[in-house]
Write a protein that holds these residues in place. Structure first.
Motif, mmCIF file in Angstrom:
data_model
loop_
_atom_site.group_PDB
_atom_site.id
_atom_site.type_symbol
_atom_site.label_atom_id
_atom_site.label_comp_id
_atom_site.label_asym_id
_atom_site.label_seq_id
_atom_site.Cartn_x
_atom_site.Cartn_y
_atom_site.Cartn_z
ATOM 1 N N LEU A 1 -3.939 -1.330 9.412
ATOM 2 C CA LEU A 1 -3.904 -2.823 8.950
ATOM 3 C C LEU A 1 -3.487 -3.674 10.053
ATOM 4 O O LEU A 1 -2.873 -4.770 9.748
ATOM 5 C CB LEU A 1 -2.824 -2.708 7.917
ATOM 6 C CG LEU A 1 -3.113 -1.731 6.632
ATOM 7 C CD1 LEU A 1 -2.018 -1.688 5.599
ATOM 8 C CD2 LEU A 1 -4.218 -2.215 5.712
ATOM 9 N N VAL B 1 -5.448 4.807 7.685
ATOM 10 C CA VAL B 1 -5.697 3.295 7.488
ATOM 11 C C VAL B 1 -5.087 2.511 8.519
ATOM 12 O O VAL B 1 -3.944 2.603 9.054
ATOM 13 C CB VAL B 1 -5.288 3.024 6.016
ATOM 14 C CG1 VAL B 1 -5.513 1.784 5.839
ATOM 15 C CG2 VAL B 1 -5.484 3.966 4.994
ATOM 16 N N VAL C 1 -9.010 -2.423 7.485
ATOM 17 C CA VAL C 1 -9.055 -3.493 6.782
ATOM 18 C C VAL C 1 -9.123 -4.762 7.757
ATOM 19 O O VAL C 1 -8.459 -5.082 8.778
ATOM 20 C CB VAL C 1 -7.849 -3.879 6.057
ATOM 21 C CG1 VAL C 1 -7.670 -5.116 5.444
ATOM 22 C CG2 VAL C 1 -7.505 -2.685 5.037
ATOM 23 N N SER D 1 -4.315 -3.607 -1.883
ATOM 24 C CA SER D 1 -3.709 -2.377 -1.821
ATOM 25 C C SER D 1 -4.410 -1.304 -2.708
ATOM 26 O O SER D 1 -4.945 -0.276 -2.538
ATOM 27 C CB SER D 1 -2.250 -2.362 -2.053
ATOM 28 O OG SER D 1 -2.011 -2.846 -3.001
ATOM 29 N N VAL E 1 -12.698 -2.585 4.641
ATOM 30 C CA VAL E 1 -12.552 -3.516 3.731
ATOM 31 C C VAL E 1 -12.270 -4.977 4.361
ATOM 32 O O VAL E 1 -11.479 -5.235 5.317
ATOM 33 C CB VAL E 1 -11.429 -3.318 2.990
ATOM 34 C CG1 VAL E 1 -10.954 -4.451 1.770
ATOM 35 C CG2 VAL E 1 -11.291 -2.004 2.265
ATOM 36 N N VAL F 1 -7.791 -0.339 -1.186
ATOM 37 C CA VAL F 1 -7.639 0.714 -0.052
ATOM 38 C C VAL F 1 -7.389 2.147 -0.666
ATOM 39 O O VAL F 1 -7.942 3.077 -0.174
ATOM 40 C CB VAL F 1 -6.445 0.334 0.850
ATOM 41 C CG1 VAL F 1 -6.281 1.345 1.980
ATOM 42 C CG2 VAL F 1 -6.952 -1.103 1.568
ATOM 43 N N LEU G 1 0.895 -1.189 0.126
ATOM 44 C CA LEU G 1 0.000 -0.075 0.069
ATOM 45 C C LEU G 1 1.026 1.214 -0.042
ATOM 46 O O LEU G 1 0.663 2.163 -0.675
ATOM 47 C CB LEU G 1 -0.985 0.009 1.363
ATOM 48 C CG LEU G 1 -1.983 1.276 1.330
ATOM 49 C CD1 LEU G 1 -2.789 1.264 0.159
ATOM 50 C CD2 LEU G 1 -2.664 1.380 2.616
ATOM 51 N N SER H 1 -11.159 -8.439 4.044
ATOM 52 C CA SER H 1 -10.013 -9.175 2.925
ATOM 53 C C SER H 1 -10.265 -10.722 3.208
ATOM 54 O O SER H 1 -10.382 -11.092 4.230
ATOM 55 C CB SER H 1 -8.705 -8.455 3.490
ATOM 56 O OG SER H 1 -7.648 -9.363 2.547
ATOM 57 N N VAL I 1 -10.122 4.390 6.999
ATOM 58 C CA VAL I 1 -10.136 3.018 6.236
ATOM 59 C C VAL I 1 -9.708 1.892 7.327
ATOM 60 O O VAL I 1 -8.396 2.137 7.537
ATOM 61 C CB VAL I 1 -9.462 2.825 4.750
ATOM 62 C CG1 VAL I 1 -9.588 1.405 4.336
ATOM 63 C CG2 VAL I 1 -10.110 4.009 3.908
#
Length: 383
Positions: free
Chosen positions: A146, A144, A194, A287, A243, A290, A104, A245, A192
């Protein structure tokens, strides 16, 4: 340390890390709560590479399938994202030194956006979680997260201590970032998170879209519910995007890297019956989704991060396709009892069962997949 005013945040996975800053390379150890920040254009960006341990053959094969949230996306490859002019932004991304975080970061930088690092301990060109909690989020356009300890780490016995670590690495880091966003004088435009398709109940036949129910039937589905709930910021102007995944496929990390050795030796095969659905996505598409969510103001809510052909892919199909891409057979299945012996019954469900997940809203949002089919994805990775 002085934190640039224009920056963004990313949290990272544990591993041995090489930090490159202005031509200087130094080995450092980052915890799963390490974060990647985005520096302004005037400063050189930080790049990282994480080296994860390997294991004996069975664990290596299963560990590969277990790593569902990490990748690499090298510069110079074509992007699925629109070539239309877009506004450059400064983003905050948690998990930035992990598999997905590295991909990303490279994608964001290639599109003119800027990136920085935050870790458990502060230092040169880094900010700690403690400092983030104390001083708040530096001005940025997007955040974001992750971050998350690998649930299916075969070297960790499942128990109360590890389950608490799994929860904390996801829920608490998300709460910390959400709190910082809520308290920011100028809120970022996008936020965002994930998570994973473990939100949906495993089924050999049911198909799930972003509107399907879930999140309330076992430890892992409830974990995703708590994780996503931690990201909610009532009244915030920041666009919220989640998101979910699938298994992330890519080079130098994730599922494929740990499975290559047994498959190259002709010792690869499906897990259990091989009939269970195998929800997957190429790292460049995860990625890309995102980045798409960050750049496109109309995107909000839940997006499924799986390939369009994912619902038709079983674990056995994946094993056959990977073996074919390597020019090898896939004749050695890993029996279900062996998977349960390594992970315990509760975690083994994540490998021996699966979900047919469709990226309905992801496609409707205007995202165009680079690798919609498995054969093309595997050819890119191992071809």
């Amino acid at each position: 340390m002085q934190v640039p005013m224009d920056c963004a945040v990313l949290a990272a996975q544990a591993g041995r890390t090489v930090l490159k800053w202005k031509g200087t390379t130094c080995p450092v150890h980052l915890s799963y709560t390490s974060v990647l920040y985005l520096f302004p254009k005037a400063m050189d960006p930080i790049t990282t590479a994480v080296d994860f341990p390997t294991s004996w053959l069975l664990k290596r094969t299963i560990k590969g399938l277990s790593e569902i949230t990490e990748t690499r996306s090298p510069h110079g490859k074509k992007t699925n994202l629109s070539a239309e002019e877009h506004e450059d932004f400064v983003s905050s991304v948690g998990g930035g030194t992990g598999f997905v975080g590295r991909a990303l970061t490279q994608l964001l930088r290639s599109r003119g956006h800027q990136v920085t690092h935050v870790s458990r301990q502060g230092g040169t060109d880094r900010i700690s979680w403690e400092e983030l909690s104390r001083s708040g989020l530096p001005p940025c356009d997007a955040v974001v997260n992750l971050a998350g300890e690998n649930v299916l780490n075969p070297f960790r016995r499942w128990g109360d201590a590890f389950s608490r670590e799994v929860i904390s690495s996801r829920v608490e880091t998300t709460k910390t970032l959400a709190k910082a966003i809520a308290a920011a004088e100028q809120a970022p435009r996008a936020w965002v998170l994930v998570t994973g398709v473990g939100y949906y109940r495993p089924s050999p036949t049911a198909e799930y879209t972003e509107d399907s129910p879930g999140g309330d039937f076992d430890f892992f589905s409830r974990l995703v519910s708590s994780w996503e709930a931690a990201a909610l910021i009532p009244g915030s102007p920041a666009r919220g995007v989640v998101v979910r995944s699938g298994v992330v496929l890519g080079q130098d990390g994730g599922a494929i890297s740990q499975m290559l050795l047994p498959f190259r030796l002709g010792l690869g095969g499906p897990l259990g019956s091989g009939l269970q659905p195998f929800p997957w996505i190429h790292i460049r598409d995860l990625s890309g989704i995102v980045c798409h969510a960050l750049e496109k103001e109309s995107v909000r809510g839940i997006l499924n991060g799986v390939a369009p052909s994912s619902p038709a892919t079983s674990n056995g199909t994946f094993a056959q396709e990977l073996a074919a891409a390597l020019g090898r057979p896939a004749l050695v299945p890993v029996p279900a009892w062996a998977v349960r012996a390594v992970f315990g019954a509760e975690r083994a469900v994540m490998l021996l069962e699966g979900q047919r997940v469709l990226p309905k809203r992801t496609l409707e949002s205007g995202y165009h997949f680079i690798f919609p089919d498995l054969a093309g994805a595997l050819k890119d990775i191992v071809g």
